[in-house]
Design an enzyme around this catalytic site. Structure first.
Site, PDB file in Angstrom:
ATOM      1  NE  ARG A  45      17.845  11.567  48.923  1.00 29.00           N
ATOM      2  CZ  ARG A  45      17.413  10.508  48.621  1.00 29.00           C
ATOM      3  NH1 ARG A  45      17.468   9.411  49.086  1.00 29.00           N
ATOM      4  NH2 ARG A  45      16.073  10.602  47.660  1.00 29.00           N
ATOM      5  NE  ARG A  86       3.859   7.601  43.031  1.00 24.95           N
ATOM      6  CZ  ARG A  86       4.967   6.704  43.118  1.00 24.95           C
ATOM      7  NH1 ARG A  86       4.516   5.531  42.475  1.00 24.95           N
ATOM      8  NH2 ARG A  86       6.199   6.678  43.637  1.00 24.95           N
ATOM      9  CE  LYS A 238      16.461  13.649  43.487  1.00 26.92           C
ATOM     10  NZ  LYS A 238      15.399  12.791  44.442  1.00 26.92           N
ATOM     11  CB  THR A 296      20.067   6.489  42.144  1.00 21.04           C
ATOM     12  OG1 THR A 296      19.855   7.651  42.371  1.00 21.04           O
ATOM     13  CG2 THR A 296      18.918   5.378  42.175  1.00 21.04           C
TER      14      THR A 296
END
Length: 506
Positions: A45, A86, A238, A296
């Site tokens: 990945r 962000r 995802k 994860t």
């Protein structure tokens, strides 16, 4: 002798569950890459969150070169950064206390006093998402810095959102913001994503993981871009927020595979629901016949420790018992101190867990085409034969993907193709061992070449019965066939053939 290229480990270490490793400073050198490939990593990945197109070109080329040298091939997945919200830069970290006010500005931060009339401290930061004031409502929760700081929306106007600090913390520059339950209007792909994708396609990536997929149209948008670029790369959606969970079924239908991205997902939903959502996603993928990756924090402690925690071992074991197609390492292999040990731990857990799983086939999958239903019969037959396997010849990958989705535990799926891109993409589905081989004009010669290779490489003993799925010509008409073939013996002088026979790229 027909040249065959493989992604195999070995017959003695056969496993159904695939391993994905994320490349980074700890593993991107040629030496470490070679070790990862030898250990059995199936997909590499490339995390584009902080990467450049130049790095992609160099790294994909290095992966292909090292694979050729090692004599074992792997697939390459580009994980595009995707859109994200962000905070802006701050001169010095801000210590936020419970009850303080934090204001997010979309058009520049004003100079204001740090205290309100009520004596509460008041702080202001910029945010990179102009649509924030329109998307949130009073009472919404805002999570900052991976959920470490929790805020509640008090007020919003056209240029700012005023929040109250519920859970205190220290706010640094450019911290990630999550908006649980809020349907944001971010694009599926950013300008950076498109630039990265062009470099990745030119380098020959096999998969694209699309971040923060909220609806099926996000997948469609990426597929349209890949089509324009002439790429056959498969799309991995995802699932990372509540919108993705709500729309999981249309997303699964639109995508080629799913990644359960538990980092952001564990922030976006109540943490106690995360295992249940994971199970729901795995089952939904199995019903649709699509591969699913669990990602994860699988072995997060091994970033700094040579041994996993007992909870991590149980977590990986659960993913394997749910029969996810693959498990993925992130920080463990990018910046961790024990990247090779992390892969070895995954292999050991998989090796111990898989034999305990029921051999029942996947009963939830919806098989629509007659050819797909024939594959279920092949899986049943191979299991009943015992110590058997299924040999399939495919140019699109469809047959092998369906066979993997059927989950015939204990039955290797030997997938032969003469298309290099399909060869790499067959490294993801559960239980599939891919081989790249030139097909003969004579189907019988192709079958015999494949069986001879499996015998010579130790996958099958002489006398083993294999189930073979292939086309045959009958009265000038191509028909699908299910055949039983017995593996012939291999002459002694050929039995010692080395791995170099299958180490050349196509």
């Amino acid at each position: 002798m027909t040249e065959i290229i493989s992604g195999e480990n070995s017959a003695s270490t056969y496993r159904h569950t695939k391993i994905v490793a994320t490349l980074g400073p700890a593993t991107e050198s040629p030496e470490r890459l070679a070790e990862l490939i030898r250990l059995g990593v199936d997909l590499m990945r490339l995390n584009m969150a902080h990467a450049t197109p130049e790095w992609v070109r160099e790294t994909v080329g290095r992966i292909r070169d090292v694979s050729q040298q090692v004599g074992r091939h792997v697939a390459v997945m580009m994980d595009v950064k995707g859109p994200e919200i962000r905070t802006g830069p701050v001169e010095t970290p801000i210590d936020l206390n419970e009850g303080d006010l934090l204001e997010f500005y979309v058009d520049g931060v004003p100079a204001i006093d740090s205290e309100t009339e009520s004596g509460r401290k008041r702080w202001c930061v910029s945010v990179n998402y102009p649509g924030l004031p329109e998307d949130v409502q009073v009472g919404n929760t805002v999570l900052v810095d991976s959920g470490l700081i929790r805020l509640r929306v008090l007020e919003a106007d056209s240029h700012r959102v005023i929040c109250q600090v519920i859970t205190p913390g220290r706010l640094g520059s450019r911290r990630h913001i999550n908006l649980p339950g809020v349907q944001v209007r971010l694009p599926a792909l950013t300008a950076k994503d498109e630039k990265d994708l062009r470099a990745g396609v030119a380098a020959g990536i096999d998969f694209v993981a699309l971040s923060f997929v909220r609806q099926a149209s996000d997948v469609d948008e990426l597929r349209e871009l890949l089509d324009q670029l002439g790429s056959q790369a498969r799309i991995i959606a995802k699932i990372e927020d509540q919108a993705g969970v709500r729309n999981m079924r249309p997303i699964i239908h639109a995508a080629d595979a799913i990644m359960v991205a538990r980092g952001d997902l564990g922030i976006e939903i109540d943490y106690d629901r995360l295992p249940l959502v994971q199970t729901e996603l795995v089952r939904a993928c199995q019903a649709e016949g699509k591969p699913v990756i669990i990602a994860t924090h699988l072995l997060e402690s091994m970033i700094d420790s040579p041994m996993p925690t007992r909870a991590e071992i149980s977590d990986v074991c659960n993913a394997v018992r749910e029969q996810a197609d693959a498990v993925m390492l992130s920080g463990e292999t990018t910046t961790g101190n024990y990247p090779l040990e992390s892969v070895e731990v995954l292999k050991r857990i998989i090796g111990s867990t898989e034999p305990s799983i029921s051999a029942d086939l996947n009963q939830n999958i919806r098989l629509k085409e007659p050819k797909a239903k024939m594959l279920r019969s092949a899986a049943v037959l191979a299991q009943e034969l015992g110590e058997s396997g299924i040999v399939v010849f495919t140019r699109s990958g469809f047959l092998a993907y369906v066979l993997g989705a059927l989950r015939p535990r204990g039955v290797p799926i030997y997938a032969f193709t003469d298309v290099e891109s399909v060869f790499h993409q067959l490294m993801l589905p559960w239980g599939v061992e891919p081989f790249l081989m030139q097909f003969s004009d004579d189907p019988e010669a192709t079958i015999l070449d494949a069986l001879e290779y499996l015998s010579r490489r130790g996958w099958c003993r002489a006398g083993t019965w294999l189930v073979v799925i292939t086309n045959a010509l009958a009265n000038e008409q191509v028909i699908d066939t299910l055949q039983l073939r017995q593996v012939a013996g291999v002459p002694a002088h050929e039995a010692s053939a080395t791995a170099s026979e299958c180490s050349t790229t196509a």
